[in-house]
Write a protein that holds these residues in place. Sequence first.
Motif, PDB file in Angstrom:
ATOM      1  N   ALA A  63       0.846  -1.199   0.000  1.00 44.82           N
ATOM      2  CA  ALA A  63       0.000   0.000   0.000  1.00 44.82           C
ATOM      3  C   ALA A  63       0.875   1.240   0.000  1.00 44.82           C
ATOM      4  CB  ALA A  63      -0.890   0.009   1.226  1.00 44.82           C
ATOM      5  N   MET A  64       0.398   2.265  -0.663  1.00 48.60           N
ATOM      6  CA  MET A  64       1.017   3.570  -0.535  1.00 48.60           C
ATOM      7  C   MET A  64       0.022   4.450   0.216  1.00 48.60           C
ATOM      8  SD  MET A  64       2.862   4.039  -4.204  1.00 48.60           S
ATOM      9  CE  MET A  64       1.623   3.040  -4.992  1.00 48.60           C
ATOM     10  N   LYS A  65       0.499   5.006   1.331  1.00 45.91           N
ATOM     11  CA  LYS A  65      -0.394   5.791   2.181  1.00 45.91           C
ATOM     12  C   LYS A  65       0.162   7.196   2.351  1.00 45.91           C
ATOM     13  CE  LYS A  65      -2.822   5.637   6.565  1.00 45.91           C
ATOM     14  NZ  LYS A  65      -3.143   4.913   7.781  1.00 45.91           N
ATOM     15  N   CYS A  66      -0.737   8.175   2.266  1.00 52.78           N
ATOM     16  CA  CYS A  66      -0.311   9.554   2.455  1.00 52.78           C
ATOM     17  C   CYS A  66      -0.238   9.847   3.950  1.00 52.78           C
ATOM     18  CB  CYS A  66      -1.261  10.532   1.776  1.00 52.78           C
ATOM     19  SG  CYS A  66      -0.675  12.228   1.910  1.00 52.78           S
ATOM     20  N   GLU A  72      -3.696  17.222   0.953  1.00 51.94           N
ATOM     21  CA  GLU A  72      -5.128  16.956   0.872  1.00 51.94           C
ATOM     22  C   GLU A  72      -5.445  15.464   0.901  1.00 51.94           C
ATOM     23  OE1 GLU A  72      -8.050  18.938  -1.960  1.00 51.94           O
ATOM     24  OE2 GLU A  72      -6.195  20.009  -2.352  1.00 51.94           O
ATOM     25  N   MET A  73      -4.503  14.671   0.426  1.00 47.90           N
ATOM     26  CA  MET A  73      -4.718  13.230   0.339  1.00 47.90           C
ATOM     27  C   MET A  73      -4.386  12.518   1.649  1.00 47.90           C
ATOM     28  SD  MET A  73      -5.453  12.751  -2.994  1.00 47.90           S
ATOM     29  CE  MET A  73      -4.922  11.126  -3.515  1.00 47.90           C
ATOM     30  N   PHE A  74      -4.099  13.289   2.695  1.00 49.66           N
ATOM     31  CA  PHE A  74      -3.681  12.711   3.971  1.00 49.66           C
ATOM     32  C   PHE A  74      -4.615  11.581   4.405  1.00 49.66           C
ATOM     33  CE2 PHE A  74      -3.971  12.772   8.689  1.00 49.66           C
ATOM     34  CZ  PHE A  74      -2.719  12.223   8.939  1.00 49.66           C
ATOM     35  N   GLY A  75      -4.016  10.451   4.769  1.00 53.33           N
ATOM     36  CA  GLY A  75      -4.803   9.320   5.256  1.00 53.33           C
ATOM     37  C   GLY A  75      -5.241   8.367   4.151  1.00 53.33           C
ATOM     38  N   GLN A  76      -5.169   8.826   2.906  1.00 52.21           N
ATOM     39  CA  GLN A  76      -5.606   7.958   1.801  1.00 52.21           C
ATOM     40  C   GLN A  76      -4.592   6.871   1.518  1.00 52.21           C
ATOM     41  OE1 GLN A  76      -7.665   9.051  -1.594  1.00 52.21           O
ATOM     42  NE2 GLN A  76      -8.310  11.065  -0.833  1.00 52.21           N
ATOM     43  N   GLU A  77      -5.110   5.734   1.104  1.00 51.45           N
ATOM     44  CA  GLU A  77      -4.276   4.568   0.900  1.00 51.45           C
ATOM     45  C   GLU A  77      -4.599   3.968  -0.467  1.00 51.45           C
ATOM     46  OE1 GLU A  77      -3.057   1.699   4.517  1.00 51.45           O
ATOM     47  OE2 GLU A  77      -5.021   1.336   3.657  1.00 51.45           O
ATOM     48  N   SER A  78      -3.575   3.573  -1.173  1.00 50.93           N
ATOM     49  CA  SER A  78      -3.789   2.952  -2.479  1.00 50.93           C
ATOM     50  C   SER A  78      -3.039   1.618  -2.510  1.00 50.93           C
ATOM     51  CB  SER A  78      -3.276   3.929  -3.544  1.00 50.93           C
ATOM     52  OG  SER A  78      -3.000   3.271  -4.736  1.00 50.93           O
ATOM     53  N   TRP A  79      -3.769   0.522  -2.753  1.00 50.30           N
ATOM     54  CA  TRP A  79      -3.151  -0.806  -2.759  1.00 50.30           C
ATOM     55  C   TRP A  79      -2.742  -1.208  -4.153  1.00 50.30           C
ATOM     56  CZ3 TRP A  79      -1.722  -3.783   1.340  1.00 50.30           C
ATOM     57  CH2 TRP A  79      -2.136  -3.330   2.593  1.00 50.30           C
ATOM     58  N   ASP A 101      -7.432  -4.233  -3.849  1.00 48.68           N
ATOM     59  CA  ASP A 101      -7.832  -3.882  -2.490  1.00 48.68           C
ATOM     60  C   ASP A 101      -6.796  -4.479  -1.528  1.00 48.68           C
ATOM     61  OD1 ASP A 101      -8.374  -6.577  -2.231  1.00 48.68           O
ATOM     62  OD2 ASP A 101     -10.549  -6.337  -2.296  1.00 48.68           O
ATOM     63  N   GLU A 102      -7.071  -4.352  -0.242  1.00 47.80           N
ATOM     64  CA  GLU A 102      -6.117  -4.779   0.765  1.00 47.80           C
ATOM     65  C   GLU A 102      -5.856  -6.285   0.723  1.00 47.80           C
ATOM     66  OE1 GLU A 102      -7.123  -3.100   4.544  1.00 47.80           O
ATOM     67  OE2 GLU A 102      -5.417  -4.063   5.552  1.00 47.80           O
ATOM     68  N   GLU A 103      -6.831  -7.025   0.174  1.00 46.50           N
ATOM     69  CA  GLU A 103      -6.683  -8.482   0.080  1.00 46.50           C
ATOM     70  C   GLU A 103      -6.047  -8.912  -1.235  1.00 46.50           C
ATOM     71  OE1 GLU A 103      -7.323  -9.968   2.884  1.00 46.50           O
ATOM     72  OE2 GLU A 103      -8.092  -8.063   3.639  1.00 46.50           O
ATOM     73  N   GLY A 104      -5.759  -7.959  -2.082  1.00 42.48           N
ATOM     74  CA  GLY A 104      -5.120  -8.290  -3.361  1.00 42.48           C
ATOM     75  C   GLY A 104      -6.094  -8.574  -4.483  1.00 42.48           C
ATOM     76  N   ASN A 105      -7.394  -8.315  -4.250  1.00 44.60           N
ATOM     77  CA  ASN A 105      -8.370  -8.470  -5.331  1.00 44.60           C
ATOM     78  C   ASN A 105      -8.292  -7.252  -6.247  1.00 44.60           C
ATOM     79  OD1 ASN A 105      -9.594 -10.850  -4.084  1.00 44.60           O
ATOM     80  ND2 ASN A 105     -10.405  -9.391  -2.579  1.00 44.60           N
ATOM     81  N   PRO A 106      -8.295  -7.483  -7.563  1.00 46.66           N
ATOM     82  CA  PRO A 106      -8.168  -6.356  -8.481  1.00 46.66           C
ATOM     83  C   PRO A 106      -9.341  -5.386  -8.376  1.00 46.66           C
ATOM     84  CG  PRO A 106      -8.644  -8.387  -9.681  1.00 46.66           C
ATOM     85  CD  PRO A 106      -8.383  -8.772  -8.257  1.00 46.66           C
ATOM     86  N   MET A 148       0.100  10.308 -10.683  1.00 43.71           N
ATOM     87  CA  MET A 148       0.121  11.661 -10.145  1.00 43.71           C
ATOM     88  C   MET A 148      -0.626  11.730  -8.835  1.00 43.71           C
ATOM     89  SD  MET A 148      -0.322  14.155 -13.328  1.00 43.71           S
ATOM     90  CE  MET A 148      -1.110  13.117 -14.489  1.00 43.71           C
ATOM     91  N   GLU A 149      -1.709  10.971  -8.750  1.00 42.52           N
ATOM     92  CA  GLU A 149      -2.552  11.021  -7.568  1.00 42.52           C
ATOM     93  C   GLU A 149      -1.769  10.622  -6.317  1.00 42.52           C
ATOM     94  OE1 GLU A 149      -7.077   9.724  -6.353  1.00 42.52           O
ATOM     95  OE2 GLU A 149      -5.881   8.422  -7.612  1.00 42.52           O
ATOM     96  N   GLU A 150      -0.742   9.814  -6.528  1.00 48.36           N
ATOM     97  CA  GLU A 150       0.065   9.373  -5.400  1.00 48.36           C
ATOM     98  C   GLU A 150       0.611  10.545  -4.605  1.00 48.36           C
ATOM     99  OE1 GLU A 150       3.160   6.767  -6.671  1.00 48.36           O
ATOM    100  OE2 GLU A 150       1.723   5.399  -7.561  1.00 48.36           O
TER     101      GLU A 150
END
Lengths: 164, 108
Positions: A63-66, A72-79, A101-106, A148-150
């Motif tokens: 995961a990449m987490k801000c 503005e993206m603070f707290g957001q997480e991208s798996w 998602d967190e379980e690895g499902n696309p 970029m959203e990262e």
Amino acid sequence: MNETIITHSGATLTLERVINAPKDKVWEAYASADLFAKWFSTDGWETRVKHFDFTSGGYTLFAMKCVDESQEMFGQESWNKSEYSSVNPKDNFTYLDSFSDEEGNPVEGMPSTDITVTLEEIDDTTKITSISTFGSEDSLKQALAMGMEEGIKQTFNKLASIIE
Amino acid sequence: MVEQSLHYDSVFHALADETRRDILMQLNNGEKTITEIAKKYSMSFAAVAKHLNVLEAAALIFKKKQGRVQIISANPKTVCEVTEYLKQYQVLWDKRFNNLEEMLKENQ
């Protein structure tokens, strides 16, 4: 520091970069979960590895987490899930890169990308070439937007204003 | 919205071709006539004109008439938007690779 060169043609995107370190060391930075998480994190975004199996047939889930409160993206997480179809130690590896998602499902509707990374040793330095092949030009654009959203919210807004 | 995203598709389509990227590079140095642009290539004048139509459809260039001559110039607005788009991605990866290099330096 050397320059990172990015070129694109149709649905293919190529990144090239020469790192001032021997190939063994660069490979280790890809092959070790701790080292990978360290260099992959940028600008207030932290990389957290949940599963790490850098072998042919294995996969990595991270995961990449801000973590920067001022963003503005603070707290957001991208798996993100990387499924390795081939890993040839120290030389190259090929994987399918997808948003999950967190379980690895696309995540439906998000682009998956085939990526081949090649390391070449040139006089004690290492050239990294990463070639991403997208399903279509549309998915290339979508992935660029996600990249970029990262960390670069401002540009993401600008992109949205262009597309919408 | 549909129109705008179509426009964006056409920009990427236009830039996917090497000759068209090269024409844009030529226009970086200022406006040119079609004849001046075509001089550099072995393809026919008509083929160059066709490339210019694709670039015009993507709003990457402007065409204007001066008497019987068509003057071509780059549209800096579109060029900047696309450059910015790729640049942010490049910046992100540049940071990652810089991190990688720094990290390996410390490890040695």
